[in-house]
Motif scaffolding. Structure first.
Motif, mmCIF file in Angstrom:
data_model
loop_
_atom_site.group_PDB
_atom_site.id
_atom_site.type_symbol
_atom_site.label_atom_id
_atom_site.label_comp_id
_atom_site.label_asym_id
_atom_site.label_seq_id
_atom_site.Cartn_x
_atom_site.Cartn_y
_atom_site.Cartn_z
ATOM 1 N N ILE A 23 0.855 -1.184 0.000
ATOM 2 C CA ILE A 23 0.000 0.000 0.000
ATOM 3 C C ILE A 23 0.888 1.229 0.000
ATOM 4 C CG2 ILE A 23 -1.792 1.268 1.229
ATOM 5 C CD1 ILE A 23 -2.737 -1.409 0.134
ATOM 6 N N ALA A 24 0.607 2.160 -0.924
ATOM 7 C CA ALA A 24 1.441 3.356 -1.044
ATOM 8 C C ALA A 24 0.576 4.612 -1.022
ATOM 9 C CB ALA A 24 2.247 3.309 -2.339
ATOM 10 N N ILE A 25 1.073 5.634 -0.359
ATOM 11 C CA ILE A 25 0.468 6.962 -0.421
ATOM 12 C C ILE A 25 1.268 7.744 -1.457
ATOM 13 C CG2 ILE A 25 -0.158 9.052 0.824
ATOM 14 C CD1 ILE A 25 -1.595 6.577 1.849
ATOM 15 N N VAL A 26 0.598 8.240 -2.470
ATOM 16 C CA VAL A 26 1.306 8.874 -3.582
ATOM 17 C C VAL A 26 0.767 10.277 -3.861
ATOM 18 C CG1 VAL A 26 1.902 6.696 -4.713
ATOM 19 C CG2 VAL A 26 -0.261 7.814 -5.265
ATOM 20 N N SER A 27 1.646 11.136 -4.342
ATOM 21 C CA SER A 27 1.225 12.432 -4.869
ATOM 22 C C SER A 27 0.784 12.224 -6.313
ATOM 23 C CB SER A 27 2.378 13.432 -4.799
ATOM 24 O OG SER A 27 3.492 12.947 -5.537
ATOM 25 N N VAL A 28 -0.110 13.059 -6.784
ATOM 26 C CA VAL A 28 -0.609 12.915 -8.154
ATOM 27 C C VAL A 28 -0.227 14.140 -8.976
ATOM 28 C CG1 VAL A 28 -2.544 11.517 -7.326
ATOM 29 C CG2 VAL A 28 -2.885 13.960 -7.752
ATOM 30 N N ASP A 29 -0.159 13.941 -10.278
ATOM 31 C CA ASP A 29 0.194 15.030 -11.186
ATOM 32 C C ASP A 29 -1.021 15.683 -11.815
ATOM 33 O OD1 ASP A 29 3.173 14.853 -11.174
ATOM 34 O OD2 ASP A 29 2.747 12.821 -11.871
ATOM 35 N N GLY A 30 -2.187 15.071 -11.652
ATOM 36 C CA GLY A 30 -3.393 15.660 -12.218
ATOM 37 C C GLY A 30 -4.600 14.805 -11.939
ATOM 38 N N GLY A 148 -4.227 16.463 -3.084
ATOM 39 C CA GLY A 148 -3.189 16.191 -4.079
ATOM 40 C C GLY A 148 -2.548 14.831 -3.910
ATOM 41 N N LYS A 149 -3.154 13.996 -3.066
ATOM 42 C CA LYS A 149 -2.608 12.666 -2.806
ATOM 43 C C LYS A 149 -3.721 11.619 -2.856
ATOM 44 C CE LYS A 149 1.109 14.302 0.247
ATOM 45 N NZ LYS A 149 2.219 13.905 -0.646
ATOM 46 N N THR A 150 -3.308 10.359 -2.987
ATOM 47 C CA THR A 150 -4.227 9.245 -2.889
ATOM 48 C C THR A 150 -3.457 8.037 -2.382
ATOM 49 O OG1 THR A 150 -5.990 8.032 -4.051
ATOM 50 C CG2 THR A 150 -3.897 8.286 -5.221
ATOM 51 N N TRP A 151 -4.185 6.977 -2.088
ATOM 52 C CA TRP A 151 -3.535 5.728 -1.717
ATOM 53 C C TRP A 151 -3.868 4.687 -2.771
ATOM 54 C CZ3 TRP A 151 -5.936 1.038 -0.967
ATOM 55 C CH2 TRP A 151 -7.336 1.064 -0.871
#
Length: 416
Positions: A23-30, A148-151
């Motif tokens: 499981i990763a918490i990531v920043s998104v570009d759009g 600006g993030k999701t998992w």
């Protein structure tokens, strides 16, 4: 242990190395939402206490699924989107400007190596650019608009290697239909699919988008088309997997043996060589959607129909993927050729594909369509039959009034 391409992209956005099933918490570009999902996302955003999107330059709204509005209820939903876009200072693409996935690529909102979310299942289309792009629900999108993030759970990857050369009369659409039939409608559920191999190196961005687009028809979380040979109007990093990357499965396909392929009712994985359904009468033909509505698709249809007339008992509808695609087709004479042949153009949008309006078939009618899904009722009538094929198959079938095999044509008649 080496990483797949998908693991590399997710690791970059997580700020640490990750592997499948983590499981990763990531920043998104759009992020992007259309008129089917944006009103719910906006509602959830406000209910969560959202005041301002995390970055107004990275959020996009598109009115395309029921565009122009076919009734008062949908018109009101469109107004919600316009008001929110104005309030937040974010980009909204309004009626007729284009289909969401075409617009995100066409206007450079998504680029190679990025991580992009869309509240639409076919967001995986952006894998054609070498991005990790996946569809999410409206509530998930609302949370990302705030932060600006999701998992996500890092998906395992299926690698599909395409060898050989495309035979006469076949295209990227035939290839991806063949693969969907081979893998199955749930064969890649919550997995990434990496498409690679020498057969893809000469494909245009448009053809690569067709392949990536239908990853979801296998249940895939995301698709990624090897960027070798990809030409873009800017420089980009060509991301490659490590030599010791671990794949869940590796499949090799000899493209040289490919035949024009059809998905027969009522599932995209219910595929057959076109010869099994040649001669089936059709009543409506459609080229458009986020799968096949780009300029090269219109060019194929125009080359088949130049100087000819479609069958008198066939309605042939084309919905260009964007207004820009239509304008280019208008400038180079493609629209004139198709119009004189009897084709009817509709505003850029998803209407016929999803069955909202502008092309709902009648009871008992057969439709040949260059879209991505043929579930019962998909185009708006449970009592019609939808066959999926390439733009060449659609145009040639519209010409003859029955499903026709494009591989039987001589090279001087059509070049594909």
């Amino acid at each position: 242990m080496g990483q797949t391409i998908i693991e590399k992209i997710i690791s970059k956005h997580a700020g640490k190395p990750v592997a499948k099933n983590e499981i990763a918490i990531v920043s998104v570009d759009g992020v992007m939402a259309s008129d089917t999902t944006a009103p719910l996302a906006i509602k959830a955003f406000k209910e969560m206490g959202g005041k301002k999107v995390w970055d107004s330059d990275k959020a996009f709204l598109v009115i395309d699924h029921a565009s122009p509005a076919p009734n008062e209820r949908i018109a009101n939903l469109h107004s919600i989107m316009r008001d929110f876009a104005s309030e937040q200072g974010i980009k909204l693409y309004d009626v007729g400007e284009g289909i969401c996935h075409q617009l995100m690529v066409e206007n450079g909102h998504v680029k190679p190596g990025q991580l992009f979310l869309g509240a639409d299942s076919h967001t995986c289309t952006y894998g054609a650019l070498g991005a990790f792009a996946t569809g999410v629900g409206s509530t998930d999108l609302a949370g990302t608009m705030m932060t600006g993030k999701t998992w996500l759970k890092v998906p395992p990857t299926i690698k599909i290697i395409f060898e050989g050369r495309f035979p006469q009369g076949t295209s990227a659409k035939d290839l991806i239909l063949h693969v969907v039939g081979m893998v199955g409608i749930e064969g890649a559920t919550y997995k990434a699919v990496e498409f690679t191999g020498p057969a893809l190196e000469d494909l245009s961005l448009s053809s690569r988008m067709t392949i990536a687009n239908m990853t979801i028809e296998m249940g895939g979380k995301a698709g990624f088309v090897d960027t070798t040979g990809l030409e873009l109007p800017y420089s980009f990093e060509d991301i490659k997997p490590d030599a010791d990357a671990v794949y869940e499965k590796v499949i090799t396909v000899d493209v040289s043996a490919l035949q024009p392929t059809i998905a027969v009712p009522h599932s995209p994985d219910n595929v057959a060589p076109i010869q099994e359904v040649v001669g089936t009468p059709i009543h409506q033909a459609f080229i458009g959607s986020c799968t096949n509505g780009r300029l090269e698709d219109l060019h194929v249809a125009a080359e088949i129909l130049k100087g000819k007339k479609i069958h008198e008992q066939v309605r042939f509808i084309i919905g260009p993927a964007s207004q820009e695609v239509f304008n280019e087709a208008l400038s180079d004479g493609t629209v004139e050729i198709l119009s004189k042949a009897g084709v009817k153009f509709i505003p850029s949008g998803c209407g016929p594909c999803v069955g909202t309006h502008q092309g709902i078939p009648g009871k008992g009618e057969n439709v040949i369509s260059a879209t991505n899904r043929n579930f019962q009722g998909r185009m708006g009538n449970r009592d019609s039959q939808i066959y999926l094929g390439s733009p060449a198959t659609v145009a040639l079938s519209a010409l003859h009034g029955k499903i026709t095999d494009p591989s039987t044509l001589h090279k001087e008649e059509i070049l594909i």
